[in-house]
Design a protein around this motif. Structure first.
Motif, PDB file in Angstrom:
ATOM      1  N   ALA A  73       0.760  -3.518  12.291  1.00  0.00           N
ATOM      2  CA  ALA A  73      -0.144  -3.936  11.210  1.00  0.00           C
ATOM      3  C   ALA A  73       0.098  -3.134   9.931  1.00  0.00           C
ATOM      4  CB  ALA A  73      -1.594  -3.770  11.657  1.00  0.00           C
ATOM      5  N   SER A  74       0.962  -2.113   9.991  1.00  0.00           N
ATOM      6  CA  SER A  74       1.192  -1.247   8.827  1.00  0.00           C
ATOM      7  C   SER A  74       2.044  -1.965   7.773  1.00  0.00           C
ATOM      8  CB  SER A  74       1.929   0.028   9.256  1.00  0.00           C
ATOM      9  OG  SER A  74       1.320   0.628  10.372  1.00  0.00           O
ATOM     10  N   ARG A  75       1.721  -1.721   6.508  1.00  0.00           N
ATOM     11  CA  ARG A  75       2.504  -2.303   5.403  1.00  0.00           C
ATOM     12  C   ARG A  75       2.793  -1.220   4.370  1.00  0.00           C
ATOM     13  NH1 ARG A  75       2.861  -5.594   8.573  1.00  0.00           N
ATOM     14  NH2 ARG A  75       1.945  -7.664   8.718  1.00  0.00           N
ATOM     15  N   VAL A  76       4.043  -1.199   3.873  1.00  0.00           N
ATOM     16  CA  VAL A  76       4.397  -0.268   2.794  1.00  0.00           C
ATOM     17  C   VAL A  76       5.118  -1.073   1.715  1.00  0.00           C
ATOM     18  CG1 VAL A  76       5.727   1.770   2.141  1.00  0.00           C
ATOM     19  CG2 VAL A  76       4.579   1.723   4.358  1.00  0.00           C
ATOM     20  N   PHE A  77       4.361  -1.517   0.714  1.00  0.00           N
ATOM     21  CA  PHE A  77       4.966  -2.347  -0.324  1.00  0.00           C
ATOM     22  C   PHE A  77       5.590  -1.479  -1.415  1.00  0.00           C
ATOM     23  CE2 PHE A  77       1.861  -5.257   1.539  1.00  0.00           C
ATOM     24  CZ  PHE A  77       2.688  -6.343   1.801  1.00  0.00           C
ATOM     25  N   PHE A  78       6.887  -1.685  -1.642  1.00  0.00           N
ATOM     26  CA  PHE A  78       7.593  -1.027  -2.740  1.00  0.00           C
ATOM     27  C   PHE A  78       8.152  -2.143  -3.615  1.00  0.00           C
ATOM     28  CE2 PHE A  78      11.862   0.464  -4.251  1.00  0.00           C
ATOM     29  CZ  PHE A  78      11.391   1.307  -5.242  1.00  0.00           C
ATOM     30  N   GLU A  79       7.727  -2.164  -4.871  1.00  0.00           N
ATOM     31  CA  GLU A  79       8.124  -3.228  -5.780  1.00  0.00           C
ATOM     32  C   GLU A  79       7.935  -4.600  -5.138  1.00  0.00           C
ATOM     33  OE1 GLU A  79      12.065  -1.863  -6.856  1.00  0.00           O
ATOM     34  OE2 GLU A  79      11.239  -0.775  -8.571  1.00  0.00           O
ATOM     35  N   GLY A  80       6.784  -4.753  -4.470  1.00  0.00           N
ATOM     36  CA  GLY A  80       6.415  -6.045  -3.907  1.00  0.00           C
ATOM     37  C   GLY A  80       7.003  -6.373  -2.545  1.00  0.00           C
ATOM     38  N   GLU A  81       7.933  -5.546  -2.055  1.00  0.00           N
ATOM     39  CA  GLU A  81       8.554  -5.839  -0.757  1.00  0.00           C
ATOM     40  C   GLU A  81       8.090  -4.857   0.300  1.00  0.00           C
ATOM     41  OE1 GLU A  81      12.510  -7.496   0.191  1.00  0.00           O
ATOM     42  OE2 GLU A  81      12.990  -6.472  -1.700  1.00  0.00           O
ATOM     43  N   ASP A  82       7.828  -5.345   1.513  1.00  0.00           N
ATOM     44  CA  ASP A  82       7.352  -4.482   2.591  1.00  0.00           C
ATOM     45  C   ASP A  82       8.535  -3.741   3.233  1.00  0.00           C
ATOM     46  OD1 ASP A  82       6.058  -3.220   4.640  1.00  0.00           O
ATOM     47  OD2 ASP A  82       5.577  -5.052   5.753  1.00  0.00           O
ATOM     48  N   LEU A  83       8.614  -2.433   3.008  1.00  0.00           N
ATOM     49  CA  LEU A  83       9.731  -1.641   3.553  1.00  0.00           C
ATOM     50  C   LEU A  83       9.757  -1.700   5.071  1.00  0.00           C
ATOM     51  CD1 LEU A  83       9.476   1.599   1.354  1.00  0.00           C
ATOM     52  CD2 LEU A  83      10.991  -0.363   1.036  1.00  0.00           C
ATOM     53  N   LEU A  84       8.561  -1.840   5.678  1.00  0.00           N
ATOM     54  CA  LEU A  84       8.501  -1.811   7.139  1.00  0.00           C
ATOM     55  C   LEU A  84       9.001  -3.121   7.748  1.00  0.00           C
ATOM     56  CD1 LEU A  84       5.113   0.088   7.632  1.00  0.00           C
ATOM     57  CD2 LEU A  84       7.430   1.018   7.498  1.00  0.00           C
ATOM     58  N   GLY A  85       9.123  -4.152   6.910  1.00  0.00           N
ATOM     59  CA  GLY A  85       9.614  -5.432   7.413  1.00  0.00           C
ATOM     60  C   GLY A  85      11.097  -5.662   7.123  1.00  0.00           C
ATOM     61  N   MET A  86      11.745  -4.697   6.443  1.00  0.00           N
ATOM     62  CA  MET A  86      13.155  -4.881   6.061  1.00  0.00           C
ATOM     63  C   MET A  86      14.096  -4.626   7.234  1.00  0.00           C
ATOM     64  SD  MET A  86      13.627  -2.962   2.448  1.00  0.00           S
ATOM     65  CE  MET A  86      13.002  -3.680   0.942  1.00  0.00           C
ATOM     66  N   SER A  87      15.311  -5.164   7.131  1.00  0.00           N
ATOM     67  CA  SER A  87      16.335  -4.834   8.113  1.00  0.00           C
ATOM     68  C   SER A  87      16.819  -3.410   7.840  1.00  0.00           C
ATOM     69  CB  SER A  87      17.512  -5.806   7.987  1.00  0.00           C
ATOM     70  OG  SER A  87      18.185  -5.552   6.766  1.00  0.00           O
ATOM     71  N   GLU A  88      17.459  -2.796   8.813  1.00  0.00           N
ATOM     72  CA  GLU A  88      18.001  -1.441   8.659  1.00  0.00           C
ATOM     73  C   GLU A  88      18.950  -1.364   7.455  1.00  0.00           C
ATOM     74  OE1 GLU A  88      17.713   2.214   9.766  1.00  0.00           O
ATOM     75  OE2 GLU A  88      16.184   0.795  10.397  1.00  0.00           O
TER      76      GLU A  88
END
Ligand SMILES: Nc1ncnc2c1ncn2[C@@H]1O[C@H](COP(=O)(O)OP(=O)(O)O)[C@@H](O)[C@H]1O
Ligand SMILES: [Mg+2]
Length: 328
Positions: A73-88
């Motif tokens: 459930a954690s979200r870390v938005f950087f410039e509108g994008e969720d870092l926790l949802g990014m690929s490696e």
């Protein structure tokens, strides 16, 4: 200074929880915290050892290793994008380039087998695609920017050839080489003597301000933050206990825990007659066995019955936030 003028959030952290799944119990190192970082802001995260400060900033760049786990459930938005949802691969383009990190120990950043200049140049080649010659020239330039004398020559030194303070400066140069938007600093001055510490803090403030960067600065030592941080967030047992503009938090702390932390700071003269320094009684709870109610109640001089039974909510109080029944 946080003037109250709304600057767009550069980082927006929502419901961040990080736990360590140990045999027989779970350590809730970061427990559902939300906060944001404004453009050009210095946000400090303070609290005793074990309160979840490092786990928080490591989570932002998904640097938590097993048995650690960041909740879904954690979200870390950087410039509108969720870092926790990014690929490696996507996150690797952010780490060290847009968001970089410095640690307490320079040995966490530098390899002893290569020169300081070569290691900074390597980062520039990878992230900014500079040529070999150009990257080496630029490495010497960034070393000069952190006020390392004879930077051209020092760039050819190996890490062990630099003093502790100079190596810490070189680590800052490495972190700033790609002109990141955000610098994450985890107790970067703890290993240094007080004079060198203050110089490093001045340097960090100067460089972040010159580059228009934002910074999250982690420390167990509130004393460092006066005149340095814009905003302070105090953590205890994985929770935010108080947050607000640095001046008001340091001068008129709301939470008994913040007051106790400030009272534990040695000040010349104040403790002359007491024979010993004030320190907070008891110790930080093992996050696997957190007390019921307010986690601080066993150590708090103002605790009442309710504090043992019911956890207070984080409520707004003027321009600050506080999690304490006394303020409800
Ligand atoms: N790798 C790990 N394995 C197990 N527990 C950990 C690990 N890292 C941190 N913790 C636990 O998480 C809690 C928060 O730790 P940490 O974020 O390092 O605190 P701080 O940086 O404020 O000193 C502590 O209870 C600590 O023991
Ligand atoms: Mg830490």
């Amino acid at each position: 200074m946080n003037t109250g003028v709304t600057t767009k959030d550069i980082l927006d952290v929502q419901n961040l929880s990080t736990r360590f799944n140990m045999v027989g119990h779970t350590v809730r190192a970061v427990d559902d915290i939300s906060f944001s970082l404004n453009g050009r802001e210095i946000l400090a995260i303070a609290g005793e050892s074990g309160s979840g400060k490092s786990a928080t900033i490591l989570s932002l760049l998904r640097l938590i290793q097993p048995p650690g786990e960041i909740s879904g459930a954690s979200r870390v938005f950087f410039e509108g994008e969720d870092l926790l949802g990014m690929s490696e691969a996507e996150l690797d383009r952010v780490r060290g380039k847009s968001i970089s990190m410095i640690f307490q120990e320079p040995s966490a950043s530098f390899n002893p087998l290569f020169t300081v200049g070569a290691q900074i140049a390597e980062v520039l080649r990878v992230h900014l695609k500079l040529s070999r010659i150009e990257s080496l020239r630029r490495a010497a330039e960034v070393l000069a920017q952190v006020h390392i004398p004879n930077a051209d020559k020092r760039a050819k030194d190996f890490p062990f050839q630099l003093s502790g303070g100079m190596l810490q400066r070189a680590m800052i140069a490495l972190a700033l080489a790609c002109a990141p938007r955000i610098l994450l600093a985890d107790e970067p001055t703890t290993a240094l003597d007080p004079t060198t510490s203050m110089r490093i803090l001045d340097l960090l403030k100067e460089r972040t301000s010159a580059a228009g960067m934002s910074m999250i600065f982690v420390t167990h030592d509130l004393e460092l933050l006066s005149g340095f941080a814009d905003r302070i967030m105090v953590m205890y047992a994985g929770r935010i206990f108080e947050s607000g503009p640095a001046d008001s938090l340091l001068e008129e702390p709301l939470h008994p825990y913040t007051r106790d932390l400030l009272a534990a700071i040695p000040r010349p003269g104040v403790f002359k007659d007491s024979g010993r320094l004030y320190s907070i009684q008891g110790r930080v709870p093992d996050a696997g066995r957190r007390p019921e109610g307010c986690a601080y109640h066993p150590r708090c001089s103002r605790a009442v019955e309710r504090c043992r039974a019911e956890e207070p909510a984080l409520i707004r109080k003027g321009s600050s936030f506080v999690r304490c029944h006394v303020h409800e």
